[in-house]
Design an enzyme around this catalytic site. Structure first.
Site, PDB file in Angstrom:
ATOM      1  N   GLY A  73       0.782  -1.230   0.000  1.00  0.00           N
ATOM      2  CA  GLY A  73       0.000   0.000   0.000  1.00  0.00           C
ATOM      3  C   GLY A  73       0.812   1.278   0.000  1.00  0.00           C
ATOM      4  CB  THR A 127       0.813   3.669  -4.744  1.00  0.00           C
ATOM      5  OG1 THR A 127       2.018   3.127  -5.309  1.00  0.00           O
ATOM      6  CG2 THR A 127       0.271   4.736  -5.683  1.00  0.00           C
ATOM      7  CE  LYS A 129       7.055   3.209  -7.453  1.00  0.00           C
ATOM      8  NZ  LYS A 129       5.827   2.399  -7.273  1.00  0.00           N
ATOM      9  CB  SER A 156      10.620   0.517  -6.976  1.00  0.00           C
ATOM     10  OG  SER A 156      10.543   1.693  -7.752  1.00  0.00           O
ATOM     11  CG  ASN A 170      -2.645   0.027   3.771  1.00  0.00           C
ATOM     12  OD1 ASN A 170      -3.614   0.742   4.029  1.00  0.00           O
ATOM     13  ND2 ASN A 170      -2.450  -0.499   2.584  1.00  0.00           N
ATOM     14  NE  ARG A 171      -4.151  -4.044   1.618  1.00  0.00           N
ATOM     15  CZ  ARG A 171      -2.910  -4.164   1.142  1.00  0.00           C
ATOM     16  NH1 ARG A 171      -1.948  -4.670   1.900  1.00  0.00           N
ATOM     17  NH2 ARG A 171      -2.619  -3.782  -0.082  1.00  0.00           N
TER      18      ARG A 171
END
Length: 227
Positions: free
Chosen positions: A15, A17, A38, A119, A180-181
């Protein structure tokens, strides 16, 4: 000269991005000029004319509502959804650090806050056949501290701990962690948060639920992480 912050992840698809988009959105809505950057982007679709669409950059641009041109956001685009070093071996146009750095510095001259997304995970090779360039080299060249994005679920203690250790060994400052999540009340997620903070010495600065559209930090708190 603008301030920057590097966003890394414990791996692919955690996550980075999405969180970058929330951060740029928060900055933009606070009234400052915010940009996204990026160095290399793989797995991009093509337009009808054959040109590549920078998918991550477009996502952040639309989520954050910024007017920054897509052309400013990423100097190296590849179609194949593999590590940038392999994508450039297949497609050509290997990454050169000076190009990445020059484009970053140009953004710092034009915007107040620049959010730089890495990346893959911290051990991602950006270029291997020519002059080797690793993600850690890019972070050092930009002279930035890092915010680490991790999935809140199973396996994150190991992934966060190893990433934090690698950063420390390479003299890179870990400024904080974003889960995240995250599911509030989930015993494993809550325990992961506690142990990751104790293990790394870093603070989990935000816990983001699936699909959330606002980062639970004030603009002032977020801006303080940039340098």
């Amino acid at each position: 000269m603008g301030k920057g912050l590097f966003i890394i992840g414990t791996g692919t698809d955690v996550g980075k991005t999405y969180i970058s988009g929330l951060m740029v959105k928060k900055l933009q809505e606070s009234g400052v000029s915010a940009a996204y950057y990026k160095g290399a982007m793989s797995g991009n679709p093509r337009r009808a004319n054959g040109s590549l669409i920078p998918g991550d950059a477009l996502f952040v641009k639309e989520m954050a509502g910024i007017h920054q041109p897509l052309e400013e956001m990423c100097p190296y685009l590849y179609e194949h959804a593999v590590s940038p070093h392999l994508a450039s071996r297949i497609e050509g146009n290997p990454i050169q650090m000076q190009v990445v750095l020059d484009r970053f510095q140009r953004l710092c001259e034009a915007y107040e806050y620049v959010t730089v997304e890495g990346s893959g995970g911290i051990l991602c090779p950006l270029c291997y056949e020519e002059e080797p360039v690793w993600l850690v080299d890019m972070i050092r060249a930009c002279n930035l501290g890092c915010l680490l994005v991790a999935d809140a679920g199973l396996g994150t203690i190991n992934a966060v701990g190893l990433t934090a250790y690698y950063l420390k060994q390479n003299g890179i400052l870990l400024k904080g962690i974003v889960f995240n999540r995250f599911q509030p009340g989930n015993m494993m997620h809550e325990d992961n948060r506690k142990i990751c903070e104790e293990l790394t010495g870093g603070r989990v600065i935000a816990c983001v639920r699936e699909g959330e559209r606002d980062l639970k930090l004030s603009a002032e708190e977020l801006q303080a992480f940039y340098e």
